[in-house]
Design a protein around this motif. Structure first.
Motif, PDB file in Angstrom:
ATOM      1  N   UNK A  62       0.835  -1.211   0.000  1.00  0.00           N
ATOM      2  CA  UNK A  62       0.000   0.000   0.000  1.00  0.00           C
ATOM      3  C   UNK A  62       0.866   1.256   0.000  1.00  0.00           C
ATOM      4  N   UNK A  63       0.443   2.254  -0.763  1.00  0.00           N
ATOM      5  CA  UNK A  63       1.157   3.536  -0.765  1.00  0.00           C
ATOM      6  C   UNK A  63       0.987   4.252  -2.081  1.00  0.00           C
ATOM      7  N   UNK A  64       1.944   5.110  -2.405  1.00  0.00           N
ATOM      8  CA  UNK A  64       1.882   5.870  -3.660  1.00  0.00           C
ATOM      9  C   UNK A  64       1.952   4.940  -4.872  1.00  0.00           C
ATOM     10  N   UNK A  65       2.628   3.796  -4.684  1.00  0.00           N
ATOM     11  CA  UNK A  65       2.706   2.790  -5.750  1.00  0.00           C
ATOM     12  C   UNK A  65       2.062   1.524  -5.189  1.00  0.00           C
ATOM     13  N   UNK A  86      12.415  -0.947  -9.394  1.00  0.00           N
ATOM     14  CA  UNK A  86      11.438  -0.075  -8.740  1.00  0.00           C
ATOM     15  C   UNK A  86      10.678  -0.846  -7.660  1.00  0.00           C
ATOM     16  N   UNK A 124      12.977  -1.661  -4.731  1.00  0.00           N
ATOM     17  CA  UNK A 124      13.275  -0.438  -3.989  1.00  0.00           C
ATOM     18  C   UNK A 124      12.105  -0.034  -3.096  1.00  0.00           C
ATOM     19  N   UNK A 125      10.897  -0.068  -3.673  1.00  0.00           N
ATOM     20  CA  UNK A 125       9.713   0.363  -2.924  1.00  0.00           C
ATOM     21  C   UNK A 125       9.396  -0.604  -1.782  1.00  0.00           C
ATOM     22  N   UNK A 150      13.436  -1.760   0.243  1.00  0.00           N
ATOM     23  CA  UNK A 150      14.299  -0.678   0.743  1.00  0.00           C
ATOM     24  C   UNK A 150      13.502   0.372   1.512  1.00  0.00           C
ATOM     25  N   UNK A 151      12.349   0.765   0.960  1.00  0.00           N
ATOM     26  CA  UNK A 151      11.587   1.864   1.566  1.00  0.00           C
ATOM     27  C   UNK A 151      10.561   1.361   2.586  1.00  0.00           C
ATOM     28  N   UNK A 152       9.724   0.396   2.176  1.00  0.00           N
ATOM     29  CA  UNK A 152       8.585   0.032   3.033  1.00  0.00           C
ATOM     30  C   UNK A 152       8.902  -0.976   4.128  1.00  0.00           C
ATOM     31  N   UNK A 159      11.708   8.358   8.096  1.00  0.00           N
ATOM     32  CA  UNK A 159      13.165   8.177   7.987  1.00  0.00           C
ATOM     33  C   UNK A 159      13.600   6.758   8.363  1.00  0.00           C
ATOM     34  N   UNK A 184      19.687  10.485   5.659  1.00  0.00           N
ATOM     35  CA  UNK A 184      18.665  10.073   6.625  1.00  0.00           C
ATOM     36  C   UNK A 184      17.320  10.760   6.420  1.00  0.00           C
ATOM     37  N   UNK A 185      17.321  11.997   5.991  1.00  0.00           N
ATOM     38  CA  UNK A 185      16.065  12.748   5.973  1.00  0.00           C
ATOM     39  C   UNK A 185      15.519  12.936   4.581  1.00  0.00           C
ATOM     40  N   UNK A 186      14.575  12.111   4.180  1.00  0.00           N
ATOM     41  CA  UNK A 186      13.975  12.304   2.861  1.00  0.00           C
ATOM     42  C   UNK A 186      12.474  12.516   3.017  1.00  0.00           C
ATOM     43  N   UNK A 246       9.835   9.503   0.522  1.00  0.00           N
ATOM     44  CA  UNK A 246      10.778   8.858  -0.397  1.00  0.00           C
ATOM     45  C   UNK A 246       9.998   8.049  -1.435  1.00  0.00           C
ATOM     46  N   UNK A 247       8.898   7.482  -0.978  1.00  0.00           N
ATOM     47  CA  UNK A 247       8.028   6.693  -1.856  1.00  0.00           C
ATOM     48  C   UNK A 247       7.458   7.562  -2.984  1.00  0.00           C
ATOM     49  N   UNK A 265      10.271   8.181  -5.502  1.00  0.00           N
ATOM     50  CA  UNK A 265      10.533   7.011  -6.355  1.00  0.00           C
ATOM     51  C   UNK A 265       9.427   6.867  -7.405  1.00  0.00           C
ATOM     52  N   UNK A 288      19.875   4.495   0.642  1.00  0.00           N
ATOM     53  CA  UNK A 288      18.789   3.608   0.212  1.00  0.00           C
ATOM     54  C   UNK A 288      17.622   4.411  -0.355  1.00  0.00           C
ATOM     55  N   UNK A 289      17.118   3.964  -1.486  1.00  0.00           N
ATOM     56  CA  UNK A 289      16.006   4.674  -2.127  1.00  0.00           C
ATOM     57  C   UNK A 289      16.499   5.664  -3.158  1.00  0.00           C
ATOM     58  N   UNK A 320      18.547   4.120  -6.149  1.00  0.00           N
ATOM     59  CA  UNK A 320      17.818   3.378  -7.185  1.00  0.00           C
ATOM     60  C   UNK A 320      17.010   4.284  -8.119  1.00  0.00           C
TER      61      UNK A 320
END
Lengths: 346, 366
Positions: A34-37, A62, A65-66, A69-71, A200, B209-211, B246-247, B250, B293-294, B297
């Protein structure tokens, strides 16, 4: 007959706990998509398993990464923070024999908030910020302990008042830091951090949170039957051979460590430790042996859902502290109303 | 005695006749307020300390003009050191408040300046408005300028206002001509509507760290647009600044990733650029940032369409060099003849009293 009922009840409670764990796992998998993508849950599972089981449709950079790495760090952090805060809240409510008590009452959140804002003002990065928040969170607890020692270490009301005093003191220091911070650089960072966010989140921060939180949570869970005895009252607990004062301070230290660690990595997130234990109590009853793990599981699910809303509603994230308050206050009001009605019916 | 009376009468008559001949300086500031001085100001209080370098574009010794300044939004440390080395009298400048929008009316009045210079960003703040009213009631003129909120629109008018009020109109006109020449070279070439404008994401005060803090309207949005890009965050950030996830970044998949940094980011492990920063340090910090990270990519980063710029270009007319740098980054073929480094060097040589060495931008793969 009583034994049969007790066994049946414990089986039901165990089933409820397993159901809660399953719900948490399902929410976690869904949250990764769930999210922007948007990514369907099935695809999320394939992405997570792709290092070991290559999916038919290759994972794109992508997607990796989403999801990973991010979620993923964010989801883990939300679960840990939510579980930790709810567990701390339930423990404190049992300890103080008061359902209106939350993790903020001991002054730890305010202390940690001051540590974090001071670190931002001084330009300390990552570990420095976490370390300062953690150190000042625990120093707030020490101040509460000193204050209570001078007046009456065994009096619960004195403890609460000491927490209020220490919170007020650190609250003033936070305001002072905000006043002196540069308005175009440091102040927005401080304000956003204070409002709470998992934006963060990364592997390092997850480790920094998990490091103190997991052993402290394990400690609280190990002591949950003793909280049952403490919640009966000091005299009964002493009669049953419990070292009341020592146990109380141990429980306070464990909850303070959890709250400090959470504030250090993600700012102040209110209401979770106050509202979630009430919901858990409605589902599994007041027995802390079941209430504590139930609160932890429910807290993880609750904060994870709130974070999903925070990052999905707009490109510019809504801070968690705002959302937990907006969701928590009406929920708490409803819970209080239902409790009142039940008392009147009874 | 009659002779003394006659002399006094002559002096008074001369003064009465000469008074209309002595031209008052009258300007209209950026809020449309009329500001009048009987003679050029040589004792000024700056609402923003970093506007000392703006005065430096107009005067050989800007420090001699400044009696006091607000510590908020001060000069960065290396620039302060460079100016202090050249003008030791800088230590005598009195602070007149600090913190967010804080100005002590009492401190300003005590300095008895000829002029208080405030920024457009101070407008509408109740505390600042109250302080301004108290200062004006003490007979001290207050002027509003802006090099920050709408830099393209307001920088040159603001410089001309300060030039007029401090007796440096010629120098202000000279810089205005220099600025307009460089700017028109960019705007004329970008007038063709068929030119593809790259989608740019600006990561403000960038650190791993801050995105991601970013900008909406004004300031860097103006720079990006003027240089032939499109600031993608303008669609989602309602004000001047805001934060996106960050999402979002991307998912948005910008054509160009642009990060801002400064010496203030060294303590946060972020992008270090600006005064006193050597190229190696700047490159190393940019490399660390792009490996986060993020961010690592992002196709823009992977394909080398990433650039780092000094954040404090946001409050000086020297931003014209930054606009050239951005135009060259966004449209390398169209602006192959631009030399932003030479533009900065010329500003240093021709206009500024102090040359501060540093690294002002960095590109991926350098």
């Amino acid at each position: 007959m009583t034994v049969v009922l007790s066994v049946a009840a414990s089986r039901r409670e165990t089933r409820v706990l397993w159901a809660m764990a399953a719900v948490l796992a399902a929410i976690a998998i869904a949250s990764l998509g769930v999210g922007r993508i948007d990514i369907p849950p099935g695809r999320v599972m394939r992405i997570l398993l792709s290092p070991w089981l290559a999916p038919a449709e290759p994972v794109t950079p992508l997607e990796w990464s989403v999801v990973v790495v991010v979620r993923l760090p964010r989801v883990v952090m939300a679960v840990l923070a939510g579980a930790g805060l709810a567990l701390a809240g339930a423990s404190l409510q049992g300890l103080f024999r008061n359902p209106l008590v939350g993790p903020q009452v001991v002054g730890v959140s305010s202390g940690a908030a001051f540590g974090g804002t001071l670190a931002i003002l001084l330009g300390w990065q990552h570990l420095g910020l976490v370390g300062a928040a953690f150190a000042f969170g625990l120093s707030a607890l020490v101040l509460v302990w000193l204050f209570a020692s001078v007046v009456s270490r065994s009096n619960i009301l004195v403890l609460v008042l000491a927490g209020v005093v220490v919170s007020g003191f650190f609250g003033a220091l936070v305001s002072l830091v905000q006043f002196t911070a540069d308005s175009h650089d440091k102040l927005p960072v401080i304000v956003f951090w204070l409002l709470g966010s998992f934006a963060t989140a990364d592997v390092d921060k997850v480790m920094l949170l998990a490091g103190p939180l997991l052993p402290c949570a394990a400690g609280l869970l190990a002591l949950r039957w003793r909280i049952n005895i403490l919640s009966m009252g000091d005299e009964d607990a002493r009669a049953l051979g419990l070292p009341v004062a020592g146990l109380r301070w141990l429980l306070l230290a464990l909850t303070a460590m959890i709250v400090s660690a959470q504030v250090a990595v993600s700012g102040i997130v209110g209401w979770v430790g106050l509202v979630v234990p009430h919901l858990a109590r409605m589902l599994v009853g007041p027995d802390h042996r079941v209430l504590l793990p139930a609160s932890a599981l429910l807290g993880g699910s609750f904060l994870l859902l709130v974070d999903d809303v925070a990052r999905s509603m707009s490109a510019s994230e809504i801070p968690l502290g705002i959302l937990t308050a907006l969701i928590g206050t009406p929920m708490f009001a409803v819970l209080l109303w239902r409790t009142r009605e039940r008392r009147m019916d009874g | 005695m009659p002779q003394l009376r006659r002399s006094a009468t002559l002096v008074l008559t001369f003064c009465a006749l000469a008074a209309p001949l002595r031209a008052e300086i009258a300007v209209t500031d950026l809020l449309g307020r009329q500001v009048t001085l009987s003679e050029p100001a040589d004792r000024i209080v700056l609402g923003e300390g970093r506007h000392l370098t703006v005065l430096g574009l107009l005067h050989e010794d800007p420090v001699a003009l400044v009696a006091g300044w607000r510590l908020d939004k001060a000069l960065d440390e290396p620039t302060q050191q460079a100016y202090r080395a050249r003008f030791p009298a800088m230590d005598a400048i009195r602070p007149v408040g600090s913190g967010n929008r804080d100005l002590s009316a009492e401190s300003v009045i005590a300095l008895q300046p000829d002029l208080l210079v405030l920024s457009l960003m101070d407008r509408g703040d109740p505390g600042m408005d109250r302080a301004r009213d108290q200062i004006e009631s003490a007979g001290i003129p207050v002027v509003y300028v802006d090099f920050f909120a709408h830099p393209l629109e307001n920088s040159i008018p603001s410089l001309k206002i300060l030039g007029a009020l401090t007796g440096a109109q010629d120098k202000a006109d000279e810089f205005a001509e220099f600025y307009d020449t460089h700017l028109s070279r960019i705007t004329e070439r970008l007038a063709d509507p068929s030119i593809q404008r790259p989608r740019v994401f600006l990561h403000a005060h960038a650190s791993p760290q801050g995105c991601c803090p970013t900008v909406g309207s004004g300031v860097f949005d103006d720079f990006i647009t003027t240089a032939g890009g499109t600031n993608i965050a303008a669609e989602v950030v309602p004000g001047v600044q805001g934060t996106v996830s960050l999402e979002y970044l991307i998912g948005a998949d910008p054509d160009v990733y642009l990060a801002t940094g400064g010496t203030h980011m060294a303590g946060r492990g972020g992008l270090v650029l600006g005064s006193g920063v050597d190229a190696e340090q700047a490159r190393a910090s940019f490399k660390t940032l792009l490996a986060a990270p993020g961010l690592s990519s992002l196709p823009a980063v992977e394909q080398g369409r990433a650039s780092g710029i000094w954040h404090l270009f946001n409050d000086t007319p020297a931003h014209i060099a930054l606009i050239e740098h951005l135009a060259l980054s966004f449209h390398p073929e169209l602006f192959a003849d631009l030399d932003p480094e030479a533009t900065l060097a010329q500003i240093d040589r021709q206009f500024l009293p102090v040359s501060v060495p540093g690294t002002w931008w960095v590109r991926a793969g350098e």
